[in-house]
Scaffold this motif. Structure first.
Motif: not given
Length: 210
Positions: A61, A63, A66, A99-100, A123, A134
Motif C-alpha cells: 500500500w 498513499t 485510495e 481511514r478514508f 477504507l 473496504l
C-alpha cells in the motif's frame, strides 16, 4: 468484518433481509487473498439498504491508491444496485482517524419507479497484518418520498473497534511512485546507477593475457 473491527448497521423499522439470491455477486478472485467479509441487504417500505465489506492483504500500500480503490468500489456499487443510473456524483475523499471516507449520491430508475441513491465508502486497515478493509453502503428510496430516511440510516451506522495505521510500502512500490512524481530526478538516478553498474562490470571482466 476484519480482526478487531466490526460494522453496526442502522436498520429501518420493519426491515426484512433481502434473499441471498437477490443480492449481487461480488467477485474478488482477481485480488490475491481478498474475500467478501460481509454482504447484506434489507428492505422496508420501498427503501433498500445494501452493505458489502471486502478485506485483502495490503503489504504494497502507498498513499494515493485510495483514489483508485474507491473509484473501483463506486463502479461495483453502480453495477450491483439493479438500477438504471441517470446521475452519479462522488464526493471528495476525506482522511479521518486512519481511514478514508467518501460519500456518493445519485438518481435512477428501478423499473418504473424513480429512486434516489445515497451511500458512502469507508477504507481502512485492520489487524496485526494491516489488511485493507473496504465497506460500501448504499441506500435507495423513492424520489418522491418524504424526508431523508437514507441519510438518517447512513448517519447512524458506525464501526466498532479501531482501524490501524497502513503498512509501510515496499521498495518496488515506492520506486514506481517516485518515478511518477519526479520523472526527471528518477531518470537521472537510474542513469547514475546504470553507469556505476557498467563500470563495475568492466573492472571485473577478464583481461586478455599478453
Amino acid at each position: 468484518m476484519a480482526p478487531g473491527l466490526g460494522l453496526r448497521l442502522a436498520l429501518p423499522a420493519g426491515a426484512s433481509d433481502t434473499p441471498e439470491e437477490a443480492l449481487p455477486a461480488i467477485d474478488v478472485s482477481a485480488i490475491a487473498g481478498a474475500k467478501v467479509a460481509l454482504l447484506r441487504g434489507v428492505e422496508a417500505d420501498e427503501l433498500s439498504l445494501r452493505a458489502v465489506c471486502v478485506t485483502a492483504p495490503s503489504r504494497q500500500w502507498v498513499t494515493g491508491l485510495e483514489e483508485l480503490v474507491l473509484d473501483r468500489a463506486s463502479g461495483l456499487v453502480r453495477g450491483g444496485l439493479g438500477v438504471a443510473i441517470e446521475r452519479w456524483e462522488a464526493g471528495p475523499i476525506h482522511a479521518r482517524s486512519q481511514r478514508f471516507e467518501q460519500a456518493f449520491e445519485g438518481a435512477g430508475r428501478a423499473g418504473a419507479r424513480a429512486v434516489v441513491i445515497r451511500g458512502q465508502h469507508v477504507l481502512g486497515f485492520a489487524g496485526s497484518e494491516h489488511d485493507a478493509a473496504l465497506c460500501s453502503l448504499a441506500c435507495l428510496e423513492p424520489a418522491q418520498g418524504t424526508g431523508d430516511r437514507c441519510g438518517a440510516l447512513l448517519g447512524a451506522t458506525a464501526f466498532e473497534g479501531a482501524f490501524v495505521a497502513p503498512p509501510e510500502p515496499g521498495l518496488l512500490v515506492r520506486t514506481i511512485f517516485l518515478a511518477a512524481e519526479q520523472p526527471l530526478a528518477m531518470t537521472a538516478a537510474l542513469g547514475v546507477l546504470a553507469a556505476a553498474g557498467v563500470t563495475v562490470l568492466l573492472a571485473r571482466r577478464p583481461r586478455p593475457r599478453p
